[in-house]
Design an enzyme around this catalytic site. Structure first.
Site, PDB file in Angstrom:
ATOM      1  N   GLY A   1       0.788  -1.234   0.000  1.00  0.00           N
ATOM      2  CA  GLY A   1       0.000   0.000   0.000  1.00  0.00           C
ATOM      3  C   GLY A   1       0.817   1.278   0.000  1.00  0.00           C
ATOM      4  O   GLY A   1       0.245   2.371  -0.076  1.00  0.00           O
ATOM      5  N   ALA A   2       2.156   1.160   0.081  1.00  0.00           N
ATOM      6  CA  ALA A   2       2.984   2.385   0.111  1.00  0.00           C
ATOM      7  C   ALA A   2       2.771   3.207  -1.167  1.00  0.00           C
ATOM      8  O   ALA A   2       2.644   4.440  -1.120  1.00  0.00           O
ATOM      9  CB  ALA A   2       4.460   2.028   0.268  1.00  0.00           C
ATOM     10  N   GLY A   3       2.709   2.510  -2.296  1.00  0.00           N
ATOM     11  CA  GLY A   3       2.511   3.214  -3.575  1.00  0.00           C
ATOM     12  C   GLY A   3       1.139   3.881  -3.640  1.00  0.00           C
ATOM     13  O   GLY A   3       0.999   5.000  -4.141  1.00  0.00           O
ATOM     14  N   ASP A   4       0.126   3.225  -3.108  1.00  0.00           N
ATOM     15  CA  ASP A   4      -1.238   3.782  -3.130  1.00  0.00           C
ATOM     16  C   ASP A   4      -1.326   5.000  -2.206  1.00  0.00           C
ATOM     17  O   ASP A   4      -1.999   5.988  -2.518  1.00  0.00           O
ATOM     18  CB  ASP A   4      -2.256   2.722  -2.691  1.00  0.00           C
TER      19      ASP A   4
HETATM   20  P1  ATP Z   1       2.996  -0.975  -3.563  1.00  0.00           P
HETATM   21  O1  ATP Z   1       2.763  -1.627  -4.906  1.00  0.00           O
HETATM   22  O2  ATP Z   1       3.497  -1.933  -2.504  1.00  0.00           O
HETATM   23  O3  ATP Z   1       1.828  -0.171  -3.075  1.00  0.00           O
HETATM   24  P2  ATP Z   1       4.948   0.641  -5.015  1.00  0.00           P
HETATM   25  O4  ATP Z   1       5.991  -0.331  -5.445  1.00  0.00           O
HETATM   26  O5  ATP Z   1       3.969   1.143  -5.976  1.00  0.00           O
HETATM   27  O6  ATP Z   1       4.191   0.078  -3.708  1.00  0.00           O
HETATM   28  P3  ATP Z   1       6.958   1.977  -3.488  1.00  0.00           P
HETATM   29  O7  ATP Z   1       8.060   2.487  -4.320  1.00  0.00           O
HETATM   30  O8  ATP Z   1       7.208   0.737  -2.689  1.00  0.00           O
HETATM   31  O9  ATP Z   1       5.646   1.909  -4.356  1.00  0.00           O
HETATM   32  O10 ATP Z   1       6.552   3.085  -2.408  1.00  0.00           O
HETATM   33  C1  ATP Z   1       6.030   4.358  -2.707  1.00  0.00           C
HETATM   34  C2  ATP Z   1       6.752   5.407  -1.885  1.00  0.00           C
HETATM   35  O11 ATP Z   1       6.648   5.090  -0.488  1.00  0.00           O
HETATM   36  C3  ATP Z   1       8.235   5.482  -2.193  1.00  0.00           C
HETATM   37  O12 ATP Z   1       8.465   6.407  -3.241  1.00  0.00           O
HETATM   38  C4  ATP Z   1       8.808   5.945  -0.869  1.00  0.00           C
HETATM   39  O13 ATP Z   1       8.790   7.351  -0.765  1.00  0.00           O
HETATM   40  C5  ATP Z   1       7.875   5.351   0.169  1.00  0.00           C
HETATM   41  N1  ATP Z   1       8.454   4.085   0.668  1.00  0.00           N
HETATM   42  C6  ATP Z   1       8.227   2.828   0.230  1.00  0.00           C
HETATM   43  N2  ATP Z   1       8.984   1.916   0.900  1.00  0.00           N
HETATM   44  C7  ATP Z   1       9.691   2.624   1.805  1.00  0.00           C
HETATM   45  C8  ATP Z   1      10.647   2.287   2.811  1.00  0.00           C
HETATM   46  N3  ATP Z   1      11.050   1.011   3.015  1.00  0.00           N
HETATM   47  N4  ATP Z   1      11.181   3.293   3.552  1.00  0.00           N
HETATM   48  C9  ATP Z   1      10.812   4.583   3.360  1.00  0.00           C
HETATM   49  N5  ATP Z   1       9.914   4.970   2.432  1.00  0.00           N
HETATM   50  C10 ATP Z   1       9.360   4.018   1.659  1.00  0.00           C
END
Ligand code: ATP
Length: 330
Positions: free
Chosen positions: A256-259
């Site tokens: 959910g970090a990306g969302d």
């Molecule tokens: P998901 O598909 O799991 O929702 P994603 O791959 O689309 O995620 P990520 O790059 O994992 O997106 O995360 C989005 C943002 O969240 C990153 O740009 C970063 O700023 C923050 N983030 C993600 N993981 C971390 C981490 N381990 N530590 C700090 N910030 C993080």
């Protein structure tokens, strides 16, 4: 606040009660509601924005539970339909000891795939200032046609279109088909966010650099973002490009970090599209979005971990104070 409408799937992930096991070894599973477009809508609402979700759920206990989660979180569910003949989508997900994520989907077909053009709440769609979607809703008819119609209606009504492909390879018949369909709506979007893994997949290269990101540029695009997990994100516009660092946190579950990142970005630009044209302002917004993403990794599950505005400010202030201290020491 301008309305942000998200379109697509909402489902329940079943995650093992213990970590580092295969699906077969898992002793039990916990319900973790999710689906990227639904997560984005809740991320927006939690930050104080105005959000609605459009999609189809089964007319079953899980479907009504999910609709309740939307409304409990302040997201409008007036665009949610219930299918009497199909179940709410389920996915069993595990992070194995080798770090690989294993998915098993129950969609044969699930209610989300059966959303059709007649189900669409066009009044809601045409009142959106931002219309956000992924690619899972492109996989099967009739949802694919509904997706295309909703996108077109939103665009015609003047909404900014936001696209996060959210690649889930096991759901597609083949990798080539996934790439083809994801790219088939590429040039409609004003804002696109991809992860580093999606960048590699879509460009068929193993490079995550400016050149490969820019190869995804299209003429009508206003903003391209590549998120890089703990390395932050890269941004590209017609006039400038650069990097924003991540915040340091103790990550326990990155789901959910990306969302969360996307929800924060949309919340900030919905009433002020000009932010995209001004690099300093855009960077501030992306720092805010990175802080949201970072906080989301600090708790298990996507929805429970999405931050409020004040939680984001707390993390940003902490990081600012830490930097100021360091500066004084130097
Ligand atoms: P998901 O598909 O799991 O929702 P994603 O791959 O689309 O995620 P990520 O790059 O994992 O997106 O995360 C989005 C943002 O969240 C990153 O740009 C970063 O700023 C923050 N983030 C993600 N993981 C971390 C981490 N381990 N530590 C700090 N910030 C993080």
């Amino acid at each position: 606040n301008g309305l942000i409408v998200t379109f697509g799937e909402m489902l329940i992930d079943f995650v093992p009660t213990v970590s580092g096991v295969s699906l077969a070894e898992a002793p039990g599973f916990l319900k973790a509601p999710g689906g990227a477009p639904a997560n984005v809508a809740i991320a927006v609402a939690r930050l104080g924005g105005n959000a609605a979700f459009i999609g189809k759920l089964g007319d079953d206990e899980f479907g009504h539970m999910l609709a309740g989660i939307l409304t409990d979180n302040g997201v409008s569910a007036e665009g949610v339909n219930f299918d009497k003949g199909a179940r709410t989508a389920l996915a069993f997900v595990t992070l194995r000891a080798d770090g690989e994520r294993e998915f098993m989907f129950y969609r044969n077909p699930s209610a989300d795939m059966l959303l059709n053009s007649h189900d669409l709440n066009l009044k809601l769609i045409t009142s959106a200032k931002v219309f956000h979607y992924g690619s899972i809703s492109l996989i099967a008819e009739p949802c694919r046609s509904a997706h295309l119609k909703a996108m077109e209606a939103a665009k015609d009504a003047g909404a900014l279109l936001s696209y996060d492909p959210n690649l889930r390879l096991p759901l597609w018949p083949s990798a080539d088909e996934a790439r083809k369909q994801i790219m088939s709506i590429w040039d409609k979007a004003d804002v696109i966010k991809v992860s580093d893994v999606e960048l590699e997949f879509l460009t068929r290269s193993n490079k995550i650099d400016d050149e490969s990101a820019m190869s995804l540029w299209h003429d009508n695009l206003k903003l391209l973002l590549v998120t890089l997990g703990e390395k932050g994100c890269r941004y590209y516009t017609k006039k400038f490009y650069g990097v924003v660092d991540a915040y340091h946190v103790k990550a326990v579950d990155t789901t959910g970090a990306g969302d969360s990142f996307v929800g924060a970005l949309l919340c900030k630009i919905v009433d002020d599209h000009a932010i995209i044209e001004e690099e300093q302002r855009l960077k501030e917004v992306l720092k805010y979005a990175c802080a949201c993403g970072a906080i989301t990794t600090t708790k298990k599950g996507a929805i429970p971990a999405l931050p409020t505005h004040s939680e984001v400010l707390t993390l940003q202030n902490k990081a600012f104070n830490r930097r100021s201290h360091l500066y004084l020491w130097l």
